[in-house]
Design a protein around this motif. Structure first.
Motif, PDB file in Angstrom:
ATOM      1  N   UNK A   9       0.882  -1.155   0.000  1.00  0.00           N
ATOM      2  CA  UNK A   9       0.000   0.000   0.000  1.00  0.00           C
ATOM      3  C   UNK A   9       0.926   1.214   0.000  1.00  0.00           C
ATOM      4  N   UNK A  10       1.141   1.775  -1.191  1.00  0.00           N
ATOM      5  CA  UNK A  10       2.226   2.721  -1.390  1.00  0.00           C
ATOM      6  C   UNK A  10       2.125   3.938  -0.458  1.00  0.00           C
ATOM      7  N   UNK A  11       0.901   4.299  -0.075  1.00  0.00           N
ATOM      8  CA  UNK A  11       0.720   5.455   0.813  1.00  0.00           C
ATOM      9  C   UNK A  11       1.296   5.189   2.206  1.00  0.00           C
ATOM     10  N   UNK A  31       8.902  -1.092  -4.398  1.00  0.00           N
ATOM     11  CA  UNK A  31       8.598   0.324  -4.581  1.00  0.00           C
ATOM     12  C   UNK A  31       8.177   0.626  -6.012  1.00  0.00           C
ATOM     13  N   UNK A  32       6.863   0.654  -6.246  1.00  0.00           N
ATOM     14  CA  UNK A  32       6.428   0.919  -7.624  1.00  0.00           C
ATOM     15  C   UNK A  32       6.385   2.421  -7.924  1.00  0.00           C
ATOM     16  N   UNK A  33       6.970   3.245  -7.031  1.00  0.00           N
ATOM     17  CA  UNK A  33       7.154   4.647  -7.416  1.00  0.00           C
ATOM     18  C   UNK A  33       8.536   4.834  -8.056  1.00  0.00           C
ATOM     19  N   UNK A  34       9.343   3.762  -8.026  1.00  0.00           N
ATOM     20  CA  UNK A  34      10.644   3.723  -8.714  1.00  0.00           C
ATOM     21  C   UNK A  34      11.557   4.894  -8.359  1.00  0.00           C
ATOM     22  N   UNK A  35      11.517   5.284  -7.095  1.00  0.00           N
ATOM     23  CA  UNK A  35      12.429   6.327  -6.642  1.00  0.00           C
ATOM     24  C   UNK A  35      13.870   5.843  -6.876  1.00  0.00           C
ATOM     25  N   UNK A  36      14.734   6.728  -7.333  1.00  0.00           N
ATOM     26  CA  UNK A  36      16.146   6.419  -7.606  1.00  0.00           C
ATOM     27  C   UNK A  36      16.381   5.563  -8.839  1.00  0.00           C
ATOM     28  N   UNK A  49       8.668   6.655 -13.861  1.00  0.00           N
ATOM     29  CA  UNK A  49       7.431   5.957 -14.209  1.00  0.00           C
ATOM     30  C   UNK A  49       6.439   6.160 -13.074  1.00  0.00           C
ATOM     31  N   UNK A  50       5.278   6.671 -13.426  1.00  0.00           N
ATOM     32  CA  UNK A  50       4.244   6.822 -12.407  1.00  0.00           C
ATOM     33  C   UNK A  50       2.996   6.114 -12.905  1.00  0.00           C
ATOM     34  N   UNK A  51       2.520   5.150 -12.154  1.00  0.00           N
ATOM     35  CA  UNK A  51       1.307   4.449 -12.560  1.00  0.00           C
ATOM     36  C   UNK A  51       0.119   5.389 -12.448  1.00  0.00           C
ATOM     37  N   UNK A  52      -0.941   5.159 -13.242  1.00  0.00           N
ATOM     38  CA  UNK A  52      -2.110   6.039 -13.181  1.00  0.00           C
ATOM     39  C   UNK A  52      -2.777   5.987 -11.798  1.00  0.00           C
ATOM     40  N   UNK A  53      -3.556   7.012 -11.447  1.00  0.00           N
ATOM     41  CA  UNK A  53      -4.154   7.093 -10.118  1.00  0.00           C
ATOM     42  C   UNK A  53      -5.026   5.883  -9.763  1.00  0.00           C
ATOM     43  N   UNK A  77       8.394   1.976 -20.594  1.00  0.00           N
ATOM     44  CA  UNK A  77       9.359   1.616 -19.555  1.00  0.00           C
ATOM     45  C   UNK A  77       9.450   0.097 -19.453  1.00  0.00           C
ATOM     46  N   UNK A  78      10.629  -0.395 -19.114  1.00  0.00           N
ATOM     47  CA  UNK A  78      10.805  -1.822 -18.876  1.00  0.00           C
ATOM     48  C   UNK A  78      10.995  -2.029 -17.377  1.00  0.00           C
ATOM     49  N   UNK A  79       9.938  -2.528 -16.736  1.00  0.00           N
ATOM     50  CA  UNK A  79       9.992  -2.815 -15.302  1.00  0.00           C
ATOM     51  C   UNK A  79      10.619  -4.194 -15.137  1.00  0.00           C
ATOM     52  N   UNK A  80      11.434  -4.389 -14.112  1.00  0.00           N
ATOM     53  CA  UNK A  80      11.871  -5.756 -13.818  1.00  0.00           C
ATOM     54  C   UNK A  80      10.823  -6.367 -12.901  1.00  0.00           C
TER      55      UNK A  80
END
Lengths: 574, 198
Positions: A54-56, A454-459, A464-468, B157-160
């Protein structure tokens, strides 16, 4: 003299009339308790995982997320489920057949091996020596003792399974029952055979991997994946077979469900045994190591004959319940039998919810995602755990919970504690797990990966930001997961308090509506019927079930072809 | 044959034909299973998305070497130390998964077919193309050559999506698809993909 010895070793169950061998009963208890301990570890991990994905909230740091994911997979899919299944086998073998436990000392040795193996694995995982997830895909490397722990556990389980076969032989030779073994034992037998197939795959992969971890041999990553899933997926088929056996058992105990046709139900179990271990292929559909004909043939269990088996059970289980209810007088219209079912008996509600969740959600998503080409739009996305949490959790674990509410009074001879809570527990758990799994499935359709911290892919080098909508799904995952955790903790509290501090059941003083005792135990429904009543019931059939199965088929067809449509929209690939 | 529950040992001969409803359901279920089975070969013949590919064993270091040669030949830029490569239409193109990056980033042309070779240098990785949602397993020691035809221009994007160790979550690659005219249409590449380094 013989009679006296027999009296000491056996007791007669006051409800079912079964002759219960004391050692087998103790083995059921110990295996069930071990299962619940593993379940507790798995549930705590589950909560932390849900709160991380739960990313929040994003609770755990990366290393502990993967560590907890490893612990969750092993404690739930291996330790909890297999300990529970050993308990079921000690019940479906010696107890249902009324015979002695063939080799008590060996049985205890098996249990000991399983406990040592499980503890060893958990120690390695929590010490951070095995951050390789449940699948431990070579060349990811864990400490050798991790692999050794799994091997010990598997050897213990294999011994316990062979004692089930021994019990079948002993019961037959000592003539403790007449006729053929009951259907529930037959289902246990199917589960046991699949368990042997599974555990042999386990040996074939974990022994070489153990040696590889010691630097003594090479293991090819693709071969590892294939043989590992011979263990990993087939072990889920032990669960399916055991769960279906529990459906038949609980249907009978709660509402007097009958076996519509012995031949058909047993054939369906035989089909499981014959084809189900081919499902290793479900994990290799977009792998480079195998060709299309291998994939098509294996992923379909040789033309979907194991799916056919599930669809057969999917009819015979509810139809047996319907006919049982009709025999008890609930004969109005198509659905009085269902409306008037004991919905406040957690033994029944858990069984029914398990049946519906497994069939409608688990089965349909599984067959669809296991289609060779459709797997392109589902492999390793959240759709995959979205699928298996409604088979193995909403299906198998929930069925086992339902069974527990009958095991506590019948085997432990205690009242079910927190009865008010117990009556709601299956609903809580079911709603939570369905909400979580559906959220996962929808998020996965956007391409959200499973097993990802972490699907916000920081670093990351790119953004890439997934839709809301995905944020909403991940919140649904967190909330549904939390609700399921509450349901699971309620189950654990009820089971532990009942077993260790529960009131003893006085079987002479059972009254209708009594707290702590499910209605099927207070008054066991008739388990056998006269020829006349049976003939009439056959004639009446199961018209309500016919409606349900056709609704099921319509949903299945719709979901399946929607996925082909979605696939046709992506890049051309060949 | 008298009816009984699943805990009662059946007596005598219980090998009886199925009832009318049961038989009907099993026949329909069997027919449906045949449809399920037929769809897969049918899609191989008529459908556009199949995971067949050209499959071969390969030594990981050799595949890496091949990929580096490919990069040297067609490199047009660099983002965060990751080379950006623009191969000619129809070429054999390479992408390797290694802890924890997809190497290199690619620029492709819409409606053009390439043979994309995927492999891994160290452990298993998962090729997951966002937002197209196309997923393939990337296994060290195996070359998975897939013919791909991007059907929409944009940033991908290519996610792993196979766990590959502690840095798994930063492993993000990039494929840019240019429209035939040469420009990237921002609107079709999916929501909120930022271009270049951040």
């Amino acid at each position: 003299m013989v009679e006296m010895v027999m009296d000491r070793l056996f007791r007669k169950c006051p409800v079912t009339g079964l002759r219960v061998h004391q050692t087998s009963e103790t083995l059921v208890k110990f295996n069930a308790v071990a299962a619940i301990v593993a379940f507790l570890v798995g549930v705590v991990a589950a909560f932390l995982l849900a709160m991380t994905r739960w990313q929040a909230v994003h609770l755990l740091p990366a290393d502990w997320y993967y560590r907890m994911l490893t612990a969750h997979g092993l404690n739930m899919l291996i330790f909890f489920i297999i300990f529970f299944e050993m308990a079921i086998l000690y019940f479906a073998g010696p107890i249902l057949l009324g015979c002695r436990q063939p080799a008590p000392k060996t049985a205890w040795a098996a249990f000991g091996l399983m406990v040592v193996g499980a503890v060893l694995v958990d120690v390695m995982v929590f010490a951070g020596h095995a951050d390789v997830l449940f699948t431990s895909y070579v060349p990811l490397r864990a400490h050798p003792l991790y692999y050794l722990g799994i091997i010990l556990f598997a050897v213990g389980a294999l011994i316990a399974v062979s004692l089930f076969f021994a019990a079948l032989v002993v019961a037959r030779r000592e003539k403790t029952y007449e006729g053929s073994i009951p259907l529930v034992s037959f289902g246990g037998l199917a589960a046991a055979i699949i368990a042997v197939i599974t555990l042999l795959h386990g040996a074939a992969i974990y022994v070489p991997t153990f040696l590889w971890s010691l630097g003594k041999m090479e293991v090819d990553p693709q071969v590892y994946r294939m043989v590992f899933w011979g263990l990993g997926h087939s072990s889920q088929q032990i669960n399916v077979a055991a769960m279906v056996a529990v459906w038949y058992l609980m249907g009978g105990l709660t509402i007097g469900a009958v076996v519509v046709n012995e031949k058909i139900s047993r054939w369906a179990f035989v089909l499981y045994v014959l084809f189900i271990s081919m499902a290793s292929a479900h994990h290799l559909l977009v792998d480079p190591g195998m060709g299309p004909s291998w994939k098509v043939w294996n992923t379909s269990y040789a033309m979907y004959l194991a799916v056919l088996a599930s669809m057969m059970h999917g009819f015979t289980v509810p139809a047996g319940m319907e006919m049982g209810q009709r025999l008890r007088g609930f004969r109005k219209g198509k659905f009085e039998w269902l409306r008037r079912a004991p919905w406040s008996d957690p033994g029944f509600s858990g069984t029914w919810l398990s049946l519906v969740i497994f069939g409608f959600l688990g089965g349909i998503t599984g067959v669809t995602q296991g289609t060779e080409q459709i797997n392109i739009i589902s492999h390793n996305t959240l759709r995959v755990p979205g699928h298996f949490h409604v088979t193995v959790v909403g299906g198998t674990a929930l069925a086992f919970m339902a069974l527990t509410y009958y095991v506590i009074p019948l085997i432990f001879r205690r009242k079910v504690a927190f009865w008010g809570l117990a009556r709601w527990q299956p609903y809580l758990f079911a709603i939570g797990i369905v909400c979580m799994s559906m959220s996962m499935t929808f998020a996965g359709a956007f391409g959200v990966p499973r097993r990802h911290w972490d699907i916000s892919f920081t670093n990351a080098p790119f953004g890439l930001e997934f839709p809301p909508a995905v944020d909403m799904m991940m919140a649904g995952l967190g909330l549904g997961g939390s609700l399921a955790v509450v349901g699971a903790l309620a189950y654990i509290a009820i089971a532990v308090v009942s077993v260790f501090f529960g009131q003893r059941v006085d079987f002479d003083k059972l009254e209708p509506g009594m707290a702590g005792i499910p209605q099927g135990i207070i008054r066991l429904p008739a388990q056998a019927h006269s020829e006349e009543a049976s003939a009439k019931a056959h004639e009446e059939g199961a018209p309500g079930t016919m409606v349900l199965v056709f609704v099921f088929l319509a949903v299945f067809i719709l979901y399946y072809f929607t996925n082909w449509k979605l696939l046709s929209l992506v890049w051309k690939i060949g | 044959m008298s009816l009984h529950s699943g805990v009662v040992p059946p007596q005598g001969v219980w090998w009886k034909p199925a009832g009318r409803q049961e038989r009907l359901w099993i026949q329909i279920a069997f027919a449906w299973c045949m449809v399920l089975f037929a769809m897969m070969p049918l899609w191989h013949l008529k459908g556009g998305q199949n995971p067949s590919g050209i499959r071969a064993k390969v030594v990981p270091t050799e595949f890496y070497e091949r990929t580096r040669e490919f990069v040297a030949e067609y490199q047009v830029g660099e983002v965060d130390g990751i080379p950006v490569v623009k191969p000619p239409p129809g070429a054999d193109i390479y992408m390797i998964g290694k802890m924890w990056e997809w190497y290199p980033a690619l620029i492709l042309e819409e409606d053009t077919t390439y043979t994309l070779h995927l492999s891994a240098l160290d452990v298993n990785h998962g090729f997951s193309l966002y937002p197209a949602n196309v997923n393939f397993q990337v296994v060290p020691g195996y070359d998975y050559g897939l013919e791909i035809t991007p059907n929409q221009p944009g940033e991908y994007r290519v996610v792993c999506n196979e766990f590959c160790g502690i840095g798994h979550h930063v492993m993000l690659g990039s494929i840019t698809v240019e429209s035939k005219g040469g420009a990237v249409s921002e609107s079709t590449g999916g929501p909120n993909i930022t271009t270049g380094a951040r």
